[in-house]
Scaffold this motif. Structure first.
Motif, PDB file in Angstrom:
ATOM      1  N   GLY A 122       0.824  -1.213   0.000  1.00 33.67           N
ATOM      2  CA  GLY A 122       0.000   0.000   0.000  1.00 33.67           C
ATOM      3  C   GLY A 122       0.856   1.261   0.000  1.00 33.67           C
ATOM      4  O   GLY A 122       0.587   2.213  -0.740  1.00 33.67           O
TER       5      GLY A 122
ATOM      6  N   VAL B   5       2.178   1.814  -3.429  1.00 32.69           N
ATOM      7  CA  VAL B   5       1.144   2.265  -4.376  1.00 32.69           C
ATOM      8  C   VAL B   5       0.900   3.774  -4.240  1.00 32.69           C
ATOM      9  O   VAL B   5       0.595   4.459  -5.222  1.00 32.69           O
ATOM     10  CB  VAL B   5      -0.173   1.471  -4.167  1.00 32.69           C
ATOM     11  CG1 VAL B   5      -1.327   2.097  -4.949  1.00 32.69           C
ATOM     12  CG2 VAL B   5       0.017   0.015  -4.575  1.00 32.69           C
TER      13      VAL B   5
ATOM     14  N   PRO C 242      -4.336   2.761  -2.197  1.00 34.34           N
ATOM     15  CA  PRO C 242      -4.617   1.322  -2.150  1.00 34.34           C
ATOM     16  C   PRO C 242      -5.972   1.069  -1.493  1.00 34.34           C
ATOM     17  O   PRO C 242      -6.242   1.599  -0.420  1.00 34.34           O
ATOM     18  CB  PRO C 242      -3.474   0.765  -1.289  1.00 34.34           C
ATOM     19  CG  PRO C 242      -2.957   1.936  -0.513  1.00 34.34           C
ATOM     20  CD  PRO C 242      -3.164   3.123  -1.386  1.00 34.34           C
TER      21      PRO C 242
ATOM     22  N   ILE D 298      -6.658  -5.833  -3.872  1.00 37.63           N
ATOM     23  CA  ILE D 298      -6.238  -4.455  -3.620  1.00 37.63           C
ATOM     24  C   ILE D 298      -6.172  -3.720  -4.943  1.00 37.63           C
ATOM     25  O   ILE D 298      -5.486  -4.157  -5.875  1.00 37.63           O
ATOM     26  CB  ILE D 298      -4.880  -4.403  -2.922  1.00 37.63           C
ATOM     27  CG1 ILE D 298      -5.060  -5.010  -1.542  1.00 37.63           C
ATOM     28  CG2 ILE D 298      -4.340  -2.971  -2.865  1.00 37.63           C
ATOM     29  CD1 ILE D 298      -4.182  -4.436  -0.500  1.00 37.63           C
TER      30      ILE D 298
ATOM     31  N   ALA E 229      -0.461  -1.770  -8.022  1.00 35.53           N
ATOM     32  CA  ALA E 229      -0.702  -2.785  -6.987  1.00 35.53           C
ATOM     33  C   ALA E 229      -0.318  -4.164  -7.511  1.00 35.53           C
ATOM     34  O   ALA E 229       0.189  -5.008  -6.774  1.00 35.53           O
ATOM     35  CB  ALA E 229      -2.171  -2.760  -6.568  1.00 35.53           C
TER      36      ALA E 229
ATOM     37  N   SER F 160      -5.647  -4.217 -10.199  1.00 32.79           N
ATOM     38  CA  SER F 160      -5.736  -4.774  -8.843  1.00 32.79           C
ATOM     39  C   SER F 160      -4.934  -6.051  -8.725  1.00 32.79           C
ATOM     40  O   SER F 160      -4.561  -6.663  -9.723  1.00 32.79           O
ATOM     41  CB  SER F 160      -7.194  -5.075  -8.492  1.00 32.79           C
ATOM     42  OG  SER F 160      -7.667  -6.157  -9.284  1.00 32.79           O
TER      43      SER F 160
END
Ligand code: ZN
Length: 470
Positions: free
Chosen positions: A34, A37, A125, A132, A137, A444
């Protein structure tokens, strides 16, 4: 070097323990993903370069924090007078004859694309239904986190004095076509040299069936000019007695396929893909093939897309309809793009294509050749221990037999890796699944698939730590 096959099997206790270790680490790995990202590092001139610097710094810090490397640095190469994007390299040398494994991924991402199509903020994220969402990601920040987690799990399982060698190469300009890649390899050969190269930038067959990408097609493109007259003439005066270059071009290009739609250039190599199921219905849906339009070529659909040559005419410089007049065109240029099968040398394929064009020139039209582009295909070393160990590791991690898949296109930098490190076994592994939508809005990563990839790579390193390869 050959390796007894049973020395590459995982024992079930080690597999169970590895799964537990990865599971325990998974929440923090996802938090790390995360954080990555949130850094929009895009290696295109139109986007701020400082984000790429931040991204490289964050990635370097992650590998530094493992404490296992002799060196972790951010480096750049140059090409055509331009400095490339920052890449992260790290190395810990193999000990006692163990293999050196290079783990590759890239930290740059594609531009976000059309914001109105994104259902979540592009660089935020967001967890929805076990996936995710966010740019990068999947492609390829999931690859970075997979490498990181595998190293951490290796340390937990066998201790800090592990002997398998690990090199890291996290590129910063893959989505911009890797302009300085080749020079980077040459300049950093001592860090990157390895027995096995793991390229974690591809997809699995499904979210639950893991895959190794074992073949990539190569590319040959050729601009060809067909000439029939030394100047344009009135079609009402000379039409019917002399050929125009467009008609000659169309006749020539139409000889590139036979009546079944198979490539008609003689002597090109083709082979068989795996016997995975991919139905015509699926192909129709995935490609948007119109009702009533047939598929082309013979053999299984995957053979046609992965291990046989294909040809498309991708451009013609003729006269536009708007500007057309009753004139016989004297010359026409077109661009032929040919995908070549694994095992085919691009230079040889180009020679065969040119021979075909010269032989089939209608009306004795003059055929001359312009620009070319050549890209080597790829085929994994099938008998190599790394491939066997990767298969075993993926199967044990996912609880489903891993499958070999191909890609009909190419990953251009693989050819550079092969050229600079011809002895290395290259493994193209997946973190993505068919719904990952890399490069598109709503990219994702499926969390369970990602966890499987982490377990598999951990198992690969743990077993690699026991292997003596020299
Ligand atoms: Zn990628």
């Amino acid at each position: 070097m050959t390796m007894p096959a049973d020395s590459l099997n995982h024992d079930s206790i080690a597999v169970t323990l590895t799964k537990e270790k990865v599971a325990a680490r998974f929440p923090s790995a996802i938090a790390t993903l995360g954080n990555l990202v949130r850094i929009p590092g895009i290696a295109w001139d139109a986007f701020p370069a400082e984000n790429l610097e931040k991204s490289a710094e964050a990635v370097a810090e992650l590998f530094r924090s493992t404490g296992v490397f002799e060196l972790v640095e951010i480096r750049r190469a140059e090409a055509n007078g331009k400095v490339g994007a920052p890449a992260v390299v790290a190395r810990r040398a193999a000990r006692n004859g163990r293999p050196q494994v290079l783990l590759y991924a890239h930290h740059d991402v594609q531009p976000p694309g059309d914001a109105s199509i994104w259902q979540t903020p592009e660089f935020q994220p967001t967890l929805i239904d076990g996936r995710i969402y966010g740019r990068g990601a999947a492609d390829d920040k999931a690859g970075i986190v997979t490498h990181l987690t595998a190293i951490q799990t290796l340390v937990e399982m066998v201790g800090e004095n592990f002997e398998v060698g690990i090199s890291i190469f996290i590129e910063g300009e893959e989505e911009a076509g890797s302009p300085t890649f080749r020079n980077f390899l040459d300049a950093n050969r001592d860090i990157l040299e390895a027995d096995v190269i793991v390229v974690a930038d591809s997809a699995n067959w499904t979210t639950t069936i893991p895959a190794l990408t074992t073949t990539l097609r190569g590319l040959v493109s050729q601009v060809v000019e067909v000439q029939t007259l030394d100047h344009a003439v009135h079609s009402g005066m000379f039409g019917g007695a002399v050929p125009d270059a467009m008609t000659a071009t169309i006749k020539l290009l139409s000889t590139l396929h036979d009546d079944h739609g198979d490539v008609a250039v003689e002597g090109l190599h083709s082979s068989k893909a795996s016997d995975l199921d991919y139905s015509e219905d699926q192909l129709r849906t995935d490609s948007g093939l119109l009702d009533g339009v047939s598929t082309i070529g013979t053999g299984s659909i995957l053979d046609r897309m992965w291990t046989k040559p294909s040809i498309a005419v991708i451009g013609i410089d003729g006269m536009s309809v708007a500007m057309s007049s009753n004139t016989l065109l004297p010359s026409v240029k077109s661009k032929i793009s040919m995908r070549i099968a694994p095992g085919q040398e691009p230079e040889k394929a180009l020679e065969l294509l040119r021979a075909h064009l010269l032989k089939n020139a209608p009306f004795g039209a003059k055929v001359t050749f312009g620009e070319i582009e050549l890209g080597k295909p790829f085929e994994v070393q099938s008998g190599g221990w790394a491939k066997l160990l990767a298969n075993n590791s993926l199967s044990a991690a996912f609880g489903n037999e891993s499958v070999d898949i191909g890609i009909g296109g190419s990953i251009p930098f693989i050819a550079d890796l092969l050229e600079v490190f011809p002895a290395a076994q290259i493994l193209v592994t997946g973190v993505e699944d068919p719904d990952s939508r890399a490069h598109s809005p709503n990219e994702s990563i499926h969390l369970e698939t990602l966890r499987g990839a982490m377990i598999a790579e951990s198992l690969f390193l743990i077993k690699g730590n026991d292997l003596r390869v020299k």
